[in-house]
Design an enzyme around this catalytic site. Structure first.
Site, short mmCIF file in Angstrom:
data_model
loop_
_atom_site.label_atom_id
_atom_site.label_comp_id
_atom_site.label_asym_id
_atom_site.label_seq_id
_atom_site.Cartn_x
_atom_site.Cartn_y
_atom_site.Cartn_z
N ASP A 1 0.81 -1.16 -0.17
CA ASP A 1 0.08 -0.15 -0.02
C ASP A 1 0.87 1.34 0.08
O ASP A 1 0.45 2.32 -0.12
CB ASP A 1 -0.93 0.10 1.21
CG ASP A 1 -0.27 0.03 2.37
OD1 ASP A 1 0.90 -0.18 2.70
OD2 ASP A 1 -1.05 0.02 3.69
N SER A 2 2.10 0.86 0.14
CA SER A 2 3.24 2.19 -0.34
C SER A 2 2.63 2.61 -1.82
O SER A 2 2.90 3.81 -1.98
CB SER A 2 4.59 1.74 -0.26
OG SER A 2 4.64 0.53 -1.09
N ASP B 1 -1.30 -6.14 0.07
CA ASP B 1 -1.46 -5.51 1.29
C ASP B 1 -3.02 -5.28 1.32
O ASP B 1 -3.74 -4.84 0.59
CB ASP B 1 -0.82 -4.18 1.31
CG ASP B 1 0.52 -4.06 2.21
OD1 ASP B 1 0.98 -5.13 2.88
OD2 ASP B 1 1.25 -3.42 1.91
N LYS C 1 -1.48 -9.44 2.94
CA LYS C 1 -0.49 -9.01 4.17
C LYS C 1 -1.30 -8.14 5.00
O LYS C 1 -1.91 -7.17 4.37
CB LYS C 1 0.68 -8.26 3.64
CG LYS C 1 1.65 -7.70 4.70
CD LYS C 1 3.09 -7.29 4.40
CE LYS C 1 3.30 -5.99 3.68
NZ LYS C 1 2.99 -5.07 4.46
N GLU D 1 -1.10 -5.63 8.73
CA GLU D 1 -0.12 -5.01 9.87
C GLU D 1 -0.83 -5.38 11.16
O GLU D 1 -1.95 -5.22 11.48
CB GLU D 1 -0.27 -3.56 9.69
CG GLU D 1 0.43 -3.14 8.36
CD GLU D 1 0.63 -1.53 8.24
OE1 GLU D 1 0.56 -0.96 9.09
OE2 GLU D 1 1.17 -1.40 7.15
N GLU E 1 9.29 -4.41 9.98
CA GLU E 1 9.90 -3.05 9.44
C GLU E 1 10.55 -2.24 10.52
O GLU E 1 9.95 -1.88 11.57
CB GLU E 1 8.71 -2.26 8.88
CG GLU E 1 8.87 -1.01 8.27
CD GLU E 1 8.14 -0.40 7.48
OE1 GLU E 1 6.92 -1.12 6.96
OE2 GLU E 1 8.33 0.77 6.98
#
Ligand code: KIV
Length: 278
Positions: A46-47, A85, A114, A116, A179
């Protein structure tokens, strides 16, 4: 017709203890480049929000965005494991919402999703894995919430990170992104769990490394200090575009039609039956 099988989550899990590269991609041409370069684990991160869509954080990215770009990356690759993501807002509210979102991503082309979080999302991971969708976890700095409060400071709480890692492994995640985790703690986490760790700004001891494609290629001006730039594609692109614009202004492009100038031939364009190779 023979079909190429994509790399499965089980195959990635089996890479524990070997070093491998992961790269983000958001569209078909760059995904094709990644695969041609021998990188077979591609993350549609999602960057996307910052490096492609021009947002200032990942929180504006929604499920439609991720589905569209996941589909493009899937079309641009044949063998790669495509991890996608789950964007902010697509999995926090309930297990049912998370499963629905994950199914949409898989239908768009994701091999795995993925999300978080550690201990706090372990039951969510178990719910998604429970319907058969492979999950990668992401602990340490969590960009989705870092942007709205928690901050981007390097993580150094060893006990908490180990607890997160054990919780997501027990929940069924097949790999975990670390990260901006202290390098020694990342080494300890890597030794403590049986699934591959994929580091970003987390030192050299992780099983794998991931970087954002646009940082590696020199396409994003605000790359983090831990990213390594391997090319200056923005400069190359700008120079090429300047040369094109100069040619148009001077009249040297396009050339006048002539029998020796095939560029002027009357042929259809953009109708390739197979994607152009790199
Ligand atoms: O969104 C992303 O690109 C990521 C990587 C930084 C791991 O999550």
């Amino acid at each position: 017709m023979a079909t190429t099988r994509r790399l499965t989550s089980a195959a990635i899990r089996a890479r524990k203890g070997t070093r491998f590269a992961v790269i983000t991609a958001y569209d078909a041409p760059f995904a094709r480049c990644a695969e041609a370069a021998g990188i077979d684990v591609v993350l549609v991160g999602d960057s996307l929000g910052m490096v492609v869509l021009g947002y200032d954080s990942t929180t504006q990215v929604d499920l439609e965005d991720m589905c569209r770009h996941a589909a493009a990356v899937a079309r641009g690759t044949a063998r790669a494991c495509v991890i996608v993501d789950m964007p902010f807002g697509s999995y926090e509210t309930s297990d049912a919402d998370a499963i629905r979102s994950a199914i949409r991503l898989v239908r768009s082309g994701a091999t795995a999703v993925k999300l978080e979080g550690g201990v706090a999302v372990a039951s969510r991971i178990a719910a998604i894995v429970g319907v058969g969708i492979p999950v990668v976890a992401h602990i340490g700095v969590l960009p989705q919430t870092a942007a709205i409060g928690a901050g981007f400071r390097r993580k150094g709480d060893r006990e908490m990170l180990l607890a997160d890692a054990h919780a997501i492994e027990a929940a069924g995640a097949f790999a975990v992104v670390l990260e901006m985790v202290d390098a020694q703690i990342a080494a300890d986490v890597t030794a403590a769990i049986a699934i591959p760790t994929i580091g970003i700004g987390a030192g050299a001891a992780c099983d794998a490394q991931v970087l954002v494609m646009h940082d590696v290629l020199g396409l994003y001006p605000d790359a983090p200090p831990f990213a390594k730039r391997y090319a200056e594609i923005a400069t190359v692109a700008t120079d090429a575009l300047r040369a094109y614009a100069d040619d148009v202004r001077s009249g040297s492009f396009p050339q006048a039609p002539s029998p020796t100038n095939p560029a002027q031939a009357d042929v259809p364009i953009y109708v390739a039956a197979t994607p152009p190779s790199v």
